[in-house]
Write an enzyme that holds these catalytic residues in place. Structure first.
Site, mmCIF file in Angstrom:
data_model
loop_
_atom_site.group_PDB
_atom_site.id
_atom_site.type_symbol
_atom_site.label_atom_id
_atom_site.label_comp_id
_atom_site.label_asym_id
_atom_site.label_seq_id
_atom_site.Cartn_x
_atom_site.Cartn_y
_atom_site.Cartn_z
ATOM 1 N N LYS A 79 0.848 4.240 -3.403
ATOM 2 C CA LYS A 79 1.076 5.381 -2.772
ATOM 3 C C LYS A 79 1.901 6.548 -3.260
ATOM 4 O O LYS A 79 2.052 7.336 -3.409
ATOM 5 C CB LYS A 79 0.562 6.097 -0.617
ATOM 6 C CG LYS A 79 -0.507 5.365 -0.462
ATOM 7 C CD LYS A 79 -1.704 5.596 -1.899
ATOM 8 C CE LYS A 79 -2.821 7.188 -1.098
ATOM 9 N NZ LYS A 79 -4.053 7.462 -2.279
ATOM 10 N N TYR A 106 1.070 -1.283 0.153
ATOM 11 C CA TYR A 106 0.028 0.403 -0.517
ATOM 12 C C TYR A 106 0.678 1.218 0.025
ATOM 13 O O TYR A 106 0.859 2.590 -0.725
ATOM 14 C CB TYR A 106 -0.725 -0.555 0.807
ATOM 15 C CG TYR A 106 -1.260 1.555 0.971
ATOM 16 C CD1 TYR A 106 -2.705 1.728 0.487
ATOM 17 C CD2 TYR A 106 -0.967 2.518 2.631
ATOM 18 C CE1 TYR A 106 -3.521 3.249 1.015
ATOM 19 C CE2 TYR A 106 -1.762 3.603 2.544
ATOM 20 C CZ TYR A 106 -2.938 3.734 1.807
ATOM 21 O OH TYR A 106 -3.157 4.750 1.974
#
Length: 332
Positions: A151, A147
């Site tokens: 990002k 994750y």
């Protein structure tokens, strides 16, 4: 002049609170929604909103959705930190490729400005208890958190778009609490302490912020943020012990008293699987999330205070508001 504003990810936690705030203004507000999207987050103001069908993973749908749009808040994203590698493809498709698709469509459509909703995981870890600012070099590589990687790479796409002439501003919210967190993202800690499903706490710390502060600062970023800049949106930096103590004080639940170093997490998780204690222990207790929570993610948001007029408040205020909202909604 009345502007046309599009929000991606408008049915999500932060996106829905942003849409709620935007429709109270004098502009036309559009929300990008998929066919499968629940419109429940728009309850009470759906008649003030214009829905546009589309998906950030479908470039063709974005060209149609952005036609005539002046400003875009890109809040769409997939949040998953459970360590299941089968979800990596979706993380990349939505967070990285979806951002690229959105930015290219915005450029083609002549959108005036895009505010990209990023994350503190795209900034990095402070390592110790000294807060870091926007200049921190991304250092999540060793944690193996996909994750965070997506990002970080999404921000690279934003910088590429800026270099090609698109006006973009990046905002990086910290650990966000508040009304509307129906999926119990940060709010999962409130639920689990309240239900006595969090018997231990990790040894790291986190920066905490209220969703309404995030929303207000996002709007200010659209108005006054500097092109190509990123802005941390955060408040109190607290250890997980302090955070759990605050939640216990607000909810009336017993204090969480047992610290757990990361090196003991894996054997404990194995034991919990053997005794099948899934109903008694927080689903937040997985190895990937516990690894991150064993580090310090402390941030200095003074740039957003100085340039965007970001407000600050004690984290207990946000915990209390979120808890009271959960109770009103019957979610606890």
């Amino acid at each position: 002049m009345q502007k046309k504003i599009l929000v991606t990810g408008g049915t999500g936690f932060i996106g829905s609170r942003l849409v709620r705030k935007l429709v109270s203004g004098n502009h036309q507000v559009f929300a990008l929604v998929r066919k499968s999207s629940s419109l429940a987050p728009f309850s009470g103001f759906l008649d003030q909103l214009r829905l546009v069908e589309g998906d950030v993973t479908d470039p063709a749908s974005l060209d149609k959705a952005l036609s005539g749009i002046d400003e875009v808040y890109h809040c769409a994203g997939y949040t998953y930190m459970g360590g299941d590698r089968n979800r990596d493809a979706l993380l990349y498709a939505v967070n990285v490729e979806g951002t690229r698709h959105l930015l290219r469509a915005a450029s083609r459509a002549g959108v005036r400005r895009v505010v990209h909703m990023s994350s503190i995981t795209a900034v990095g870890m402070s390592g110790g208890r000294t807060p870091v600012d926007e200049s921190c070099e991304w250092n999540f590589q060793d944690l193996g958190l996909t994750y965070a990687e997506t990002k970080h790479k999404a921000e690279i796409e934003v910088h590429k778009a800026v270099a090609e002439g698109l006006d973009c501003v990046i905002i990086n919210p910290a650990f966000v609490f508040g009304a509307g967190d129906v999926n119990f993202n940060a709010g999962g800690i409130i639920r689990d302490v309240y239900r006595r499903r969090m018997p231990i706490y990790p040894l790291g710390g986190i920066c905490v912020v209220d969703v309404e502060i995030v929303v207000d600062t996002a709007i200010r970023a659209m108005e006054a943020g500097r092109t190509g800049e990123r802005y941390l949106i955060g408040g109190d930096n607290v250890t997980y012990r302090e955070l759990a103590d605050t939640i216990s004080r607000v909810t009336g639940a017993p204090r969480v008293r047992v610290p757990l170093p990361f090196f003991l997490a894996k054997p404990l998780l194995s034991l919990l699987k053997i005794v099948d204690s899934r109903k008694q222990v927080s689903r937040l207790f997985n190895l990937s999330m516990f690894r991150v929570a064993s580090e310090f993610l402390y941030f200095d948001a003074s740039k957003a205070e100085r340039e965007l007029g970001m407000n600050r408040e004690p984290h207990e205020f946000s915990i209390r508001r979120a808890f009271e909202w959960y109770r009103r909604e019957g979610l606890l």
